[in-house]
Design an enzyme around this catalytic site. Structure first.
Site, PDB file in Angstrom:
ATOM      1  N   VAL A 199      31.094  25.192  40.181  1.00 29.74           N
ATOM      2  CA  VAL A 199      31.260  23.827  39.716  1.00 29.74           C
ATOM      3  C   VAL A 199      30.340  22.930  40.203  1.00 29.74           C
ATOM      4  CG1 VAL A 199      33.756  24.306  39.253  1.00 29.74           C
ATOM      5  CG2 VAL A 199      33.132  23.206  41.496  1.00 29.74           C
ATOM      6  N   LYS A 200      29.621  23.155  41.492  1.00 24.60           N
ATOM      7  CA  LYS A 200      28.754  22.073  41.845  1.00 24.60           C
ATOM      8  C   LYS A 200      29.047  20.829  41.709  1.00 24.60           C
ATOM      9  CE  LYS A 200      24.709  25.331  41.193  1.00 24.60           C
ATOM     10  NZ  LYS A 200      25.255  26.562  40.496  1.00 24.60           N
ATOM     11  N   ARG A 201      30.401  20.481  42.017  1.00 23.10           N
ATOM     12  CA  ARG A 201      30.922  19.074  42.302  1.00 23.10           C
ATOM     13  C   ARG A 201      30.366  18.544  43.567  1.00 23.10           C
ATOM     14  NH1 ARG A 201      31.320  20.552  37.141  1.00 23.10           N
ATOM     15  NH2 ARG A 201      33.368  20.576  36.162  1.00 23.10           N
TER      16      ARG A 201
ATOM     17  N   ASP B 147      22.684  21.344  37.433  1.00 17.15           N
ATOM     18  CA  ASP B 147      22.471  22.884  37.886  1.00 17.15           C
ATOM     19  C   ASP B 147      21.179  23.300  37.479  1.00 17.15           C
ATOM     20  OD1 ASP B 147      23.351  25.641  38.226  1.00 17.15           O
ATOM     21  OD2 ASP B 147      25.342  24.551  38.277  1.00 17.15           O
TER      22      ASP B 147
END
Lengths: 308, 308
Positions: A104-106, B108
Protein backbone atom coordinates in the site's frame (compact mmCIF):
# COMPACT_ATOMS: atom_id res chain seq x y z
CA UNK A 1 3.60 -12.73 12.33
CA UNK A 2 7.27 -12.15 11.48
CA UNK A 3 8.12 -15.44 13.25
CA UNK A 4 5.33 -17.18 11.36
CA UNK A 5 6.56 -15.73 8.05
CA UNK A 6 10.17 -16.78 8.70
CA UNK A 7 8.96 -20.21 9.80
CA UNK A 8 6.91 -20.70 6.66
CA UNK A 9 9.76 -19.56 4.41
CA UNK A 10 12.02 -22.14 6.06
CA UNK A 11 9.48 -24.97 6.03
CA UNK A 12 8.58 -24.48 2.37
CA UNK A 13 12.14 -23.69 1.32
CA UNK A 14 10.59 -20.76 -0.49
CA UNK A 15 11.73 -17.21 0.28
CA UNK A 16 9.20 -16.15 -2.31
CA UNK A 17 6.12 -13.93 -2.40
CA UNK A 18 3.78 -13.65 -5.35
CA UNK A 19 2.59 -10.18 -6.24
CA UNK A 20 -1.14 -10.23 -6.96
CA UNK A 21 -1.00 -7.11 -9.15
CA UNK A 22 -3.58 -7.88 -11.81
CA UNK A 23 -3.67 -5.46 -14.71
CA UNK A 24 -6.82 -6.14 -16.70
CA UNK A 25 -4.54 -6.87 -19.67
CA UNK A 26 -3.06 -9.84 -17.77
CA UNK A 27 -6.45 -11.50 -17.36
CA UNK A 28 -7.19 -14.05 -20.13
CA UNK A 29 -9.85 -12.99 -22.59
CA UNK A 30 -12.26 -15.76 -21.67
CA UNK A 31 -12.28 -14.63 -18.04
CA UNK A 32 -12.80 -10.97 -18.91
CA UNK A 33 -15.54 -11.85 -21.38
CA UNK A 34 -17.45 -13.91 -18.83
CA UNK A 35 -17.32 -11.17 -16.17
CA UNK A 36 -18.28 -8.39 -18.57
CA UNK A 37 -21.14 -10.43 -19.98
CA UNK A 38 -22.45 -10.84 -16.43
CA UNK A 39 -21.86 -7.30 -15.12
CA UNK A 40 -21.55 -5.25 -18.31
CA UNK A 41 -18.63 -3.02 -19.24
CA UNK A 42 -18.56 -1.57 -15.73
CA UNK A 43 -16.09 -1.16 -12.90
CA UNK A 44 -17.91 -4.03 -11.23
CA UNK A 45 -17.32 -6.19 -14.29
CA UNK A 46 -13.61 -5.34 -14.41
CA UNK A 47 -13.28 -6.02 -10.69
CA UNK A 48 -15.03 -9.36 -11.03
CA UNK A 49 -12.65 -10.38 -13.83
CA UNK A 50 -9.72 -9.59 -11.55
CA UNK A 51 -11.29 -11.52 -8.70
CA UNK A 52 -11.83 -14.64 -10.84
CA UNK A 53 -8.25 -14.34 -12.09
CA UNK A 54 -6.82 -13.98 -8.56
CA UNK A 55 -8.87 -16.85 -7.21
CA UNK A 56 -7.70 -19.28 -9.86
CA UNK A 57 -4.06 -18.31 -9.37
CA UNK A 58 -4.28 -18.54 -5.57
CA UNK A 59 -5.95 -21.96 -5.84
CA UNK A 60 -3.04 -23.12 -8.00
CA UNK A 61 -0.14 -21.81 -5.91
CA UNK A 62 -1.17 -21.43 -2.27
CA UNK A 63 0.58 -24.60 -1.10
CA UNK A 64 3.95 -23.58 -2.56
CA UNK A 65 4.53 -20.18 -1.00
CA UNK A 66 4.36 -18.48 2.39
CA UNK A 67 2.82 -15.20 1.29
CA UNK A 68 1.21 -13.04 -1.37
CA UNK A 69 1.58 -9.31 -1.93
CA UNK A 70 -1.44 -7.67 -3.52
CA UNK A 71 -0.59 -4.21 -4.90
CA UNK A 72 -3.56 -2.10 -3.85
CA UNK A 73 -3.13 0.38 -6.74
CA UNK A 74 -4.21 -2.29 -9.20
CA UNK A 75 -7.53 -2.55 -7.34
CA UNK A 76 -7.84 1.14 -6.46
CA UNK A 77 -7.79 2.01 -10.16
CA UNK A 78 -11.32 0.55 -10.33
CA UNK A 79 -12.49 2.68 -7.41
CA UNK A 80 -14.67 1.20 -4.68
CA UNK A 81 -15.51 -1.86 -6.79
CA UNK A 82 -11.81 -2.62 -7.12
CA UNK A 83 -11.23 -2.22 -3.41
CA UNK A 84 -14.04 -4.65 -2.63
CA UNK A 85 -12.09 -7.21 -4.64
CA UNK A 86 -8.88 -6.24 -2.83
CA UNK A 87 -10.67 -7.06 0.42
CA UNK A 88 -12.07 -10.28 -1.01
CA UNK A 89 -8.57 -11.27 -2.16
CA UNK A 90 -7.03 -10.58 1.26
CA UNK A 91 -9.75 -12.63 2.95
CA UNK A 92 -9.50 -15.50 0.48
CA UNK A 93 -5.72 -15.69 0.82
CA UNK A 94 -6.15 -15.85 4.60
CA UNK A 95 -8.61 -18.73 4.18
CA UNK A 96 -5.97 -20.51 2.15
CA UNK A 97 -3.41 -20.05 4.92
CA UNK A 98 -1.34 -17.43 3.13
CA UNK A 99 0.26 -14.44 4.82
CA UNK A 100 -0.81 -11.21 3.14
CA UNK A 101 1.56 -8.31 2.56
CA UNK A 102 -0.53 -5.30 1.57
CA UNK A 103 1.60 -3.32 -0.86
CA UNK A 104 0.00 0.00 0.00
CA UNK A 105 3.05 2.28 0.39
CA UNK A 106 1.14 4.54 2.78
CA UNK A 107 2.77 7.19 4.95
CA UNK A 108 1.59 10.55 6.23
CA UNK A 109 1.78 12.82 9.29
CA UNK A 110 1.26 11.11 12.65
CA UNK A 111 -2.51 11.12 13.12
CA UNK A 112 -3.09 10.22 9.49
CA UNK A 113 -0.58 7.38 9.51
CA UNK A 114 -2.38 6.13 12.61
CA UNK A 115 -5.60 5.92 10.57
CA UNK A 116 -3.84 4.02 7.76
CA UNK A 117 -2.24 1.68 10.31
CA UNK A 118 -5.62 1.03 11.94
CA UNK A 119 -7.36 0.41 8.63
CA UNK A 120 -4.77 -1.95 7.19
CA UNK A 121 -3.19 -3.71 10.17
CA UNK A 122 -5.20 -2.82 13.25
CA UNK A 123 -8.67 -2.06 14.50
CA UNK A 124 -10.95 0.95 14.76
CA UNK A 125 -13.30 1.55 17.64
CA UNK A 126 -16.97 1.94 16.69
CA UNK A 127 -19.16 2.37 19.74
CA UNK A 128 -18.23 -0.47 22.09
CA UNK A 129 -16.72 -2.63 19.35
CA UNK A 130 -13.26 -2.91 17.84
CA UNK A 131 -13.51 -3.69 14.14
CA UNK A 132 -11.03 -4.52 11.41
CA UNK A 133 -10.87 -2.86 8.01
CA UNK A 134 -8.64 -4.45 5.37
CA UNK A 135 -6.77 -6.66 7.84
CA UNK A 136 -3.55 -7.48 6.01
CA UNK A 137 -0.66 -9.04 7.97
CA UNK A 138 2.04 -6.72 6.70
CA UNK A 139 1.99 -3.37 4.91
CA UNK A 140 4.59 -1.39 2.98
CA UNK A 141 5.30 2.13 4.26
CA UNK A 142 6.87 5.24 2.70
CA UNK A 143 9.45 6.91 5.00
CA UNK A 144 9.60 10.41 3.43
CA UNK A 145 7.74 11.99 6.39
CA UNK A 146 10.14 10.64 9.02
CA UNK A 147 9.64 8.99 12.41
CA UNK A 148 6.26 10.45 13.33
CA UNK A 149 4.86 9.13 10.05
CA UNK A 150 6.22 5.63 10.70
CA UNK A 151 5.74 5.26 14.46
CA UNK A 152 1.95 4.78 14.37
CA UNK A 153 2.50 1.76 12.14
CA UNK A 154 5.11 0.37 14.55
CA UNK A 155 2.75 0.88 17.49
CA UNK A 156 0.04 -1.11 15.74
CA UNK A 157 2.58 -3.80 14.73
CA UNK A 158 3.58 -4.23 18.35
CA UNK A 159 -0.01 -4.52 19.47
CA UNK A 160 -1.14 -6.83 16.69
CA UNK A 161 2.12 -8.72 16.21
CA UNK A 162 2.08 -7.73 12.57
CA UNK A 163 4.77 -6.11 10.46
CA UNK A 164 5.78 -3.42 7.98
CA UNK A 165 8.29 -3.11 5.17
CA UNK A 166 9.68 0.39 4.79
CA UNK A 167 10.77 1.64 1.37
CA UNK A 168 14.53 2.01 1.53
CA UNK A 169 15.77 1.55 -2.04
CA UNK A 170 13.06 0.94 -4.61
CA UNK A 171 13.47 -1.15 -7.77
CA UNK A 172 12.46 1.44 -10.37
CA UNK A 173 14.92 3.10 -12.81
CA UNK A 174 14.71 6.60 -11.29
CA UNK A 175 14.77 5.51 -7.65
CA UNK A 176 18.24 7.01 -7.40
CA UNK A 177 17.04 10.53 -8.14
CA UNK A 178 16.53 11.25 -4.44
CA UNK A 179 17.35 7.94 -2.72
CA UNK A 180 20.98 7.85 -3.94
CA UNK A 181 21.85 11.47 -3.16
CA UNK A 182 24.84 11.74 -0.84
CA UNK A 183 24.33 13.15 2.62
CA UNK A 184 27.56 13.56 4.59
CA UNK A 185 29.16 11.10 2.20
CA UNK A 186 26.45 8.41 2.39
CA UNK A 187 23.43 7.93 0.16
CA UNK A 188 20.00 8.78 1.53
CA UNK A 189 18.89 5.14 1.29
CA UNK A 190 21.61 4.19 3.80
CA UNK A 191 20.36 6.84 6.22
CA UNK A 192 16.87 5.47 5.83
CA UNK A 193 18.23 1.93 6.24
CA UNK A 194 19.99 2.91 9.45
CA UNK A 195 16.74 4.36 10.72
CA UNK A 196 14.88 1.17 9.77
CA UNK A 197 17.40 -0.81 11.84
CA UNK A 198 16.88 1.56 14.79
CA UNK A 199 13.07 1.43 14.52
CA UNK A 200 13.33 -2.34 14.20
CA UNK A 201 15.24 -2.74 17.45
CA UNK A 202 12.18 -1.51 19.32
CA UNK A 203 9.99 -4.22 17.88
CA UNK A 204 11.75 -7.58 17.62
CA UNK A 205 10.43 -11.05 16.79
CA UNK A 206 12.66 -14.06 17.55
CA UNK A 207 15.37 -13.50 14.94
CA UNK A 208 13.95 -10.75 12.77
CA UNK A 209 12.17 -7.50 13.49
CA UNK A 210 8.55 -6.60 12.82
CA UNK A 211 10.07 -3.71 10.87
CA UNK A 212 11.45 -4.86 7.54
CA UNK A 213 12.69 -3.04 4.45
CA UNK A 214 12.00 -2.88 0.74
CA UNK A 215 15.19 -3.06 -1.35
CA UNK A 216 14.90 -3.61 -5.10
CA UNK A 217 16.51 -6.65 -6.77
CA UNK A 218 17.70 -4.34 -9.50
CA UNK A 219 20.41 -2.79 -7.27
CA UNK A 220 22.39 -5.78 -5.87
CA UNK A 221 25.44 -3.82 -4.70
CA UNK A 222 23.24 -1.54 -2.66
CA UNK A 223 21.37 -4.59 -1.40
CA UNK A 224 24.65 -5.99 -0.11
CA UNK A 225 25.45 -2.82 1.83
CA UNK A 226 21.92 -2.57 3.19
CA UNK A 227 21.93 -6.23 4.29
CA UNK A 228 24.86 -5.41 6.60
CA UNK A 229 23.32 -2.17 7.80
CA UNK A 230 20.00 -3.80 8.79
CA UNK A 231 20.98 -7.30 9.94
CA UNK A 232 17.67 -7.97 11.66
CA UNK A 233 15.35 -6.57 9.02
CA UNK A 234 13.57 -8.98 6.73
CA UNK A 235 14.14 -7.54 3.25
CA UNK A 236 11.26 -7.61 0.80
CA UNK A 237 12.86 -7.68 -2.65
CA UNK A 238 10.79 -6.55 -5.63
CA UNK A 239 12.18 -6.40 -9.14
CA UNK A 240 13.04 -10.09 -9.73
CA UNK A 241 12.14 -11.43 -13.17
CA UNK A 242 10.14 -9.04 -15.32
CA UNK A 243 11.95 -5.98 -13.92
CA UNK A 244 15.37 -7.52 -14.57
CA UNK A 245 16.66 -8.80 -11.20
CA UNK A 246 18.48 -12.17 -11.39
CA UNK A 247 18.73 -14.98 -8.80
CA UNK A 248 22.51 -14.72 -8.52
CA UNK A 249 22.16 -11.05 -7.60
CA UNK A 250 19.74 -11.91 -4.83
CA UNK A 251 22.09 -13.93 -2.66
CA UNK A 252 23.46 -10.70 -1.19
CA UNK A 253 20.07 -9.89 0.29
CA UNK A 254 20.16 -13.01 2.48
CA UNK A 255 21.94 -13.56 5.78
CA UNK A 256 24.27 -16.45 6.54
CA UNK A 257 21.33 -18.38 8.01
CA UNK A 258 19.81 -18.50 4.50
CA UNK A 259 16.99 -16.30 5.72
CA UNK A 260 16.48 -12.56 5.88
CA UNK A 261 14.91 -11.89 2.49
CA UNK A 262 11.73 -12.64 0.63
CA UNK A 263 11.71 -12.13 -3.13
CA UNK A 264 8.64 -10.90 -4.97
CA UNK A 265 7.57 -11.67 -8.48
CA UNK A 266 4.32 -10.31 -9.88
CA UNK A 267 3.96 -10.23 -13.66
CA UNK A 268 6.44 -13.11 -14.08
CA UNK A 269 4.07 -15.37 -12.15
CA UNK A 270 0.54 -14.12 -12.68
CA UNK A 271 0.98 -13.42 -16.39
CA UNK A 272 3.29 -16.42 -16.94
CA UNK A 273 0.92 -18.00 -19.48
CA UNK A 274 1.61 -15.10 -21.84
CA UNK A 275 5.31 -15.82 -22.19
CA UNK A 276 7.78 -18.58 -22.97
CA UNK A 277 8.37 -21.15 -21.55
CA UNK A 278 4.85 -21.16 -20.09
CA UNK A 279 2.84 -20.24 -23.17
CA UNK A 280 2.37 -23.95 -23.83
CA UNK A 281 -0.14 -24.13 -20.96
CA UNK A 282 -2.46 -21.86 -22.95
CA UNK A 283 -4.70 -19.09 -21.67
CA UNK A 284 -7.30 -21.62 -20.46
CA UNK A 285 -4.76 -23.03 -18.00
CA UNK A 286 -3.21 -19.77 -16.82
CA UNK A 287 -3.26 -20.96 -13.21
CA UNK A 288 -1.15 -24.00 -14.00
CA UNK A 289 1.29 -21.80 -15.89
CA UNK A 290 1.58 -19.65 -12.76
CA UNK A 291 2.15 -22.75 -10.64
CA UNK A 292 5.00 -23.89 -12.86
CA UNK A 293 6.50 -20.38 -12.83
CA UNK A 294 6.44 -20.41 -9.01
CA UNK A 295 8.12 -23.83 -8.90
CA UNK A 296 10.81 -22.59 -11.28
CA UNK A 297 11.32 -19.39 -9.31
CA UNK A 298 11.76 -21.30 -6.04
CA UNK A 299 14.31 -23.57 -7.74
CA UNK A 300 16.11 -20.64 -9.35
CA UNK A 301 16.53 -18.81 -6.06
CA UNK A 302 17.22 -22.00 -4.10
CA UNK A 303 19.98 -22.93 -6.55
CA UNK A 304 21.60 -19.52 -6.29
CA UNK A 305 21.46 -19.67 -2.48
CA UNK A 306 23.09 -23.11 -2.42
CA UNK A 307 25.93 -21.76 -4.53
CA UNK A 308 26.43 -18.84 -2.14
CA UNK B 1 -8.54 22.82 -13.41
CA UNK B 2 -5.56 24.83 -12.10
CA UNK B 3 -6.96 27.89 -13.91
CA UNK B 4 -10.38 27.20 -12.43
CA UNK B 5 -8.91 26.81 -8.95
CA UNK B 6 -6.90 30.06 -9.22
CA UNK B 7 -9.96 31.83 -10.60
CA UNK B 8 -12.15 30.64 -7.74
CA UNK B 9 -9.57 31.62 -5.13
CA UNK B 10 -9.49 35.14 -6.61
CA UNK B 11 -13.23 35.49 -7.01
CA UNK B 12 -13.99 34.35 -3.46
CA UNK B 13 -10.97 36.13 -1.97
CA UNK B 14 -10.34 32.84 -0.23
CA UNK B 15 -7.03 31.02 -0.69
CA UNK B 16 -8.47 28.42 1.64
CA UNK B 17 -9.21 24.71 1.45
CA UNK B 18 -11.08 22.78 4.12
CA UNK B 19 -9.70 19.38 5.03
CA UNK B 20 -12.54 16.88 5.31
CA UNK B 21 -10.59 14.57 7.62
CA UNK B 22 -13.31 13.27 9.91
CA UNK B 23 -12.08 11.30 12.90
CA UNK B 24 -15.07 9.58 14.48
CA UNK B 25 -14.25 11.51 17.65
CA UNK B 26 -14.96 14.80 15.82
CA UNK B 27 -18.48 13.73 14.94
CA UNK B 28 -21.07 14.99 17.46
CA UNK B 29 -22.58 12.30 19.64
CA UNK B 30 -26.11 12.76 18.33
CA UNK B 31 -24.92 12.10 14.78
CA UNK B 32 -22.94 8.99 15.74
CA UNK B 33 -25.84 7.69 17.83
CA UNK B 34 -28.31 8.02 14.98
CA UNK B 35 -26.06 6.23 12.48
CA UNK B 36 -25.16 3.42 14.87
CA UNK B 37 -28.78 2.92 15.83
CA UNK B 38 -29.59 2.50 12.15
CA UNK B 39 -26.62 0.36 11.08
CA UNK B 40 -25.39 -1.08 14.37
CA UNK B 41 -21.88 -0.80 15.74
CA UNK B 42 -20.42 -1.66 12.35
CA UNK B 43 -18.00 -0.16 9.85
CA UNK B 44 -21.07 0.80 7.83
CA UNK B 45 -22.47 2.65 10.85
CA UNK B 46 -19.21 4.50 11.44
CA UNK B 47 -18.97 5.41 7.76
CA UNK B 48 -22.56 6.67 7.74
CA UNK B 49 -21.83 8.90 10.75
CA UNK B 50 -18.92 10.40 8.88
CA UNK B 51 -21.01 10.90 5.77
CA UNK B 52 -23.77 12.73 7.69
CA UNK B 53 -21.09 14.87 9.37
CA UNK B 54 -19.39 15.73 6.06
CA UNK B 55 -22.67 16.52 4.34
CA UNK B 56 -23.78 18.98 7.00
CA UNK B 57 -20.41 20.74 6.98
CA UNK B 58 -20.28 20.95 3.19
CA UNK B 59 -23.83 22.32 3.12
CA UNK B 60 -22.75 25.05 5.52
CA UNK B 61 -19.50 26.13 3.86
CA UNK B 62 -19.58 25.32 0.14
CA UNK B 63 -20.30 28.90 -0.96
CA UNK B 64 -17.34 30.34 0.93
CA UNK B 65 -14.43 28.30 -0.39
CA UNK B 66 -13.02 27.09 -3.71
CA UNK B 67 -12.06 23.58 -2.64
CA UNK B 68 -12.08 20.79 -0.10
CA UNK B 69 -9.35 18.27 0.67
CA UNK B 70 -10.63 14.94 1.96
CA UNK B 71 -7.84 12.91 3.59
CA UNK B 72 -8.46 9.39 2.30
CA UNK B 73 -6.81 7.73 5.32
CA UNK B 74 -9.69 8.85 7.51
CA UNK B 75 -12.05 6.88 5.27
CA UNK B 76 -9.69 3.99 4.53
CA UNK B 77 -9.51 3.22 8.25
CA UNK B 78 -13.08 1.91 7.94
CA UNK B 79 -12.15 -0.32 4.99
CA UNK B 80 -14.42 -0.57 1.97
CA UNK B 81 -17.36 1.02 3.82
CA UNK B 82 -15.20 4.06 4.55
CA UNK B 83 -14.09 4.32 0.95
CA UNK B 84 -17.68 4.25 -0.25
CA UNK B 85 -18.22 7.37 1.85
CA UNK B 86 -15.01 8.90 0.47
CA UNK B 87 -16.49 8.45 -3.00
CA UNK B 88 -19.85 9.82 -1.89
CA UNK B 89 -18.11 12.86 -0.39
CA UNK B 90 -16.12 13.54 -3.57
CA UNK B 91 -19.29 13.30 -5.66
CA UNK B 92 -21.33 15.46 -3.31
CA UNK B 93 -18.67 18.17 -3.21
CA UNK B 94 -18.65 18.18 -7.02
CA UNK B 95 -22.43 18.60 -7.01
CA UNK B 96 -21.96 21.62 -4.78
CA UNK B 97 -19.44 23.12 -7.19
CA UNK B 98 -16.38 22.50 -5.05
CA UNK B 99 -13.00 21.47 -6.42
CA UNK B 100 -11.79 18.29 -4.73
CA UNK B 101 -8.17 17.72 -3.75
CA UNK B 102 -7.78 14.04 -2.86
CA UNK B 103 -5.17 13.91 -0.13
CA UNK B 104 -4.00 10.43 -1.01
CA UNK B 105 -0.19 10.82 -0.95
CA UNK B 106 0.24 7.98 -3.43
CA UNK B 107 3.45 7.23 -5.28
CA UNK B 108 5.00 4.00 -6.53
CA UNK B 109 7.02 2.61 -9.45
CA UNK B 110 5.88 3.66 -12.92
CA UNK B 111 3.19 1.13 -13.83
CA UNK B 112 1.75 1.24 -10.33
CA UNK B 113 1.67 5.03 -10.19
CA UNK B 114 -0.13 4.87 -13.53
CA UNK B 115 -2.84 2.77 -11.88
CA UNK B 116 -3.19 5.23 -8.99
CA UNK B 117 -3.31 8.15 -11.43
CA UNK B 118 -6.00 6.42 -13.48
CA UNK B 119 -8.08 5.56 -10.42
CA UNK B 120 -7.96 8.98 -8.79
CA UNK B 121 -7.65 11.47 -11.65
CA UNK B 122 -8.16 9.61 -14.90
CA UNK B 123 -10.02 6.77 -16.52
CA UNK B 124 -9.63 3.02 -16.90
CA UNK B 125 -10.59 1.11 -20.01
CA UNK B 126 -13.11 -1.69 -19.48
CA UNK B 127 -14.05 -3.33 -22.75
CA UNK B 128 -15.01 -0.52 -25.10
CA UNK B 129 -15.70 1.97 -22.29
CA UNK B 130 -13.53 4.44 -20.41
CA UNK B 131 -14.68 4.67 -16.80
CA UNK B 132 -13.76 6.84 -13.85
CA UNK B 133 -12.93 5.57 -10.36
CA UNK B 134 -12.69 8.12 -7.56
CA UNK B 135 -12.52 11.12 -9.87
CA UNK B 136 -10.94 13.81 -7.72
CA UNK B 137 -9.67 17.01 -9.40
CA UNK B 138 -6.26 17.06 -7.74
CA UNK B 139 -4.25 14.48 -5.80
CA UNK B 140 -1.25 14.68 -3.50
CA UNK B 141 1.79 12.63 -4.53
CA UNK B 142 4.85 11.33 -2.67
CA UNK B 143 8.13 11.95 -4.58
CA UNK B 144 10.41 9.39 -2.84
CA UNK B 145 10.48 7.10 -5.90
CA UNK B 146 11.63 9.83 -8.31
CA UNK B 147 10.54 10.86 -11.80
CA UNK B 148 9.16 7.56 -13.05
CA UNK B 149 6.87 7.43 -10.01
CA UNK B 150 5.58 10.96 -10.66
CA UNK B 151 5.41 11.08 -14.45
CA UNK B 152 2.32 8.88 -14.83
CA UNK B 153 0.43 11.38 -12.68
CA UNK B 154 1.66 14.27 -14.83
CA UNK B 155 0.63 12.44 -18.01
CA UNK B 156 -2.89 12.00 -16.69
CA UNK B 157 -2.98 15.64 -15.50
CA UNK B 158 -2.11 16.81 -18.99
CA UNK B 159 -4.80 14.64 -20.54
CA UNK B 160 -7.50 15.46 -18.02
CA UNK B 161 -6.44 19.04 -17.24
CA UNK B 162 -6.24 18.10 -13.59
CA UNK B 163 -3.43 18.62 -11.12
CA UNK B 164 -1.17 17.22 -8.40
CA UNK B 165 0.55 18.56 -5.32
CA UNK B 166 3.89 16.89 -4.62
CA UNK B 167 5.12 16.55 -1.04
CA UNK B 168 8.12 18.82 -0.75
CA UNK B 169 8.30 19.83 2.91
CA UNK B 170 5.62 18.34 5.12
CA UNK B 171 4.13 20.00 8.20
CA UNK B 172 4.85 17.29 10.78
CA UNK B 173 7.48 17.61 13.56
CA UNK B 174 9.86 14.98 12.19
CA UNK B 175 9.59 15.98 8.54
CA UNK B 176 13.18 17.23 8.77
CA UNK B 177 14.58 13.80 9.51
CA UNK B 178 15.12 13.08 5.82
CA UNK B 179 13.68 16.16 4.06
CA UNK B 180 16.12 18.62 5.69
CA UNK B 181 19.29 16.58 5.17
CA UNK B 182 21.94 18.51 3.25
CA UNK B 183 22.92 17.27 -0.19
CA UNK B 184 25.79 19.25 -1.74
CA UNK B 185 25.00 22.03 0.69
CA UNK B 186 21.24 22.18 0.07
CA UNK B 187 18.46 20.41 1.91
CA UNK B 188 16.68 17.52 0.19
CA UNK B 189 13.39 19.45 0.13
CA UNK B 190 15.03 22.09 -2.09
CA UNK B 191 16.19 19.42 -4.52
CA UNK B 192 12.67 18.05 -4.58
CA UNK B 193 11.33 21.58 -4.99
CA UNK B 194 13.64 22.20 -7.93
CA UNK B 195 12.40 19.00 -9.52
CA UNK B 196 8.78 20.06 -8.91
CA UNK B 197 9.52 23.30 -10.77
CA UNK B 198 11.07 21.35 -13.65
CA UNK B 199 8.17 18.87 -13.82
CA UNK B 200 5.79 21.81 -13.65
CA UNK B 201 7.28 23.55 -16.68
CA UNK B 202 6.08 20.65 -18.83
CA UNK B 203 2.50 21.10 -17.78
CA UNK B 204 1.49 24.76 -17.44
CA UNK B 205 -1.91 26.38 -16.96
CA UNK B 206 -2.22 30.14 -17.58
CA UNK B 207 -0.18 31.44 -14.66
CA UNK B 208 0.38 28.35 -12.53
CA UNK B 209 1.37 24.80 -13.30
CA UNK B 210 -0.73 21.65 -13.02
CA UNK B 211 2.10 20.46 -10.79
CA UNK B 212 1.95 22.07 -7.37
CA UNK B 213 3.72 21.42 -4.09
CA UNK B 214 2.90 20.67 -0.47
CA UNK B 215 4.84 22.87 1.96
CA UNK B 216 3.82 22.90 5.63
CA UNK B 217 2.76 26.15 7.32
CA UNK B 218 4.88 25.12 10.28
CA UNK B 219 8.15 25.92 8.46
CA UNK B 220 7.73 29.52 7.16
CA UNK B 221 11.42 30.19 6.45
CA UNK B 222 11.59 27.13 4.26
CA UNK B 223 8.32 28.15 2.67
CA UNK B 224 9.91 31.46 1.71
CA UNK B 225 12.86 29.76 0.02
CA UNK B 226 10.62 27.25 -1.74
CA UNK B 227 8.29 30.00 -2.99
CA UNK B 228 11.24 31.49 -4.90
CA UNK B 229 12.44 28.11 -6.13
CA UNK B 230 9.04 27.13 -7.57
CA UNK B 231 7.51 30.44 -8.76
CA UNK B 232 4.84 28.76 -10.87
CA UNK B 233 3.80 26.04 -8.46
CA UNK B 234 0.62 26.51 -6.49
CA UNK B 235 1.59 25.68 -2.92
CA UNK B 236 -0.84 23.66 -0.83
CA UNK B 237 -0.11 24.64 2.76
CA UNK B 238 -1.20 22.27 5.53
CA UNK B 239 -0.50 22.94 9.20
CA UNK B 240 -2.43 26.20 9.71
CA UNK B 241 -4.39 26.42 12.96
CA UNK B 242 -4.48 23.19 14.95
CA UNK B 243 -0.93 22.23 13.92
CA UNK B 244 0.44 25.65 14.89
CA UNK B 245 0.91 27.61 11.64
CA UNK B 246 -0.06 31.32 11.89
CA UNK B 247 -1.47 33.67 9.24
CA UNK B 248 1.47 36.06 9.40
CA UNK B 249 3.81 33.17 8.61
CA UNK B 250 1.79 32.30 5.55
CA UNK B 251 2.40 35.48 3.58
CA UNK B 252 5.74 34.08 2.43
CA UNK B 253 3.99 31.26 0.60
CA UNK B 254 2.19 33.72 -1.70
CA UNK B 255 3.50 35.49 -4.79
CA UNK B 256 3.32 39.23 -5.40
CA UNK B 257 0.04 38.72 -7.28
CA UNK B 258 -1.54 37.62 -3.99
CA UNK B 259 -1.95 34.15 -5.43
CA UNK B 260 0.21 31.07 -5.47
CA UNK B 261 -0.87 29.37 -2.27
CA UNK B 262 -3.92 27.67 -0.83
CA UNK B 263 -4.01 27.12 2.91
CA UNK B 264 -5.63 24.05 4.42
CA UNK B 265 -7.34 23.73 7.76
CA UNK B 266 -8.96 20.47 8.83
CA UNK B 267 -9.62 20.00 12.54
CA UNK B 268 -9.78 23.78 13.12
CA UNK B 269 -12.81 23.93 10.83
CA UNK B 270 -14.60 20.60 10.99
CA UNK B 271 -14.26 20.21 14.76
CA UNK B 272 -14.66 23.95 15.43
CA UNK B 273 -17.75 23.40 17.61
CA UNK B 274 -15.58 21.62 20.17
CA UNK B 275 -13.39 24.63 20.90
CA UNK B 276 -13.55 28.30 21.85
CA UNK B 277 -14.68 30.65 20.38
CA UNK B 278 -17.08 28.35 18.52
CA UNK B 279 -18.29 26.17 21.39
CA UNK B 280 -21.21 28.57 21.81
CA UNK B 281 -22.82 27.13 18.68
CA UNK B 282 -23.21 23.82 20.48
CA UNK B 283 -22.83 20.31 19.06
CA UNK B 284 -26.28 20.47 17.44
CA UNK B 285 -25.10 23.35 15.24
CA UNK B 286 -21.63 22.05 14.39
CA UNK B 287 -22.04 23.05 10.74
CA UNK B 288 -22.67 26.68 11.64
CA UNK B 289 -19.62 26.62 13.91
CA UNK B 290 -17.59 25.37 10.94
CA UNK B 291 -19.01 28.15 8.77
CA UNK B 292 -17.98 30.79 11.26
CA UNK B 293 -14.52 29.23 11.55
CA UNK B 294 -14.12 29.39 7.75
CA UNK B 295 -15.19 33.05 7.69
CA UNK B 296 -12.67 33.84 10.44
CA UNK B 297 -9.90 31.91 8.67
CA UNK B 298 -10.49 33.78 5.41
CA UNK B 299 -10.37 37.08 7.28
CA UNK B 300 -7.28 36.07 9.21
CA UNK B 301 -5.35 35.15 6.07
CA UNK B 302 -6.77 38.06 4.07
CA UNK B 303 -5.67 40.48 6.78
CA UNK B 304 -2.17 39.09 6.86
CA UNK B 305 -1.92 39.28 3.06
CA UNK B 306 -3.04 42.92 3.04
CA UNK B 307 -0.29 43.74 5.51
CA UNK B 308 2.31 42.04 3.32
Amino acid sequence: MINLLCGKIKKLGAPVVVGLDPMLSYVPEHVVKKSLSEYGETLEGAADAIWQFNKEIVDCIYDLIPAVKPQIAMYEQFGVEGLKVYQKTVDYCHEKGLIVIGDVKRGDIGSTSAAYAAGHLGKVQVGSKFLRGFNEDFATVNPYLGTDGVKPFIDVCREEKKGIFILVKTSNPSSGEFQDRLISGRPLYEWVGEQVAAWGETCMGDAYSYVGAVVGATYPEMGKALRKLMPKALILVPGYGAQGGKAEDLVHYFNEDGLGAIVNSSRGIIAAYKKEPYAKFGAEHFGEASRQAVIDMIQDIGGALKGK
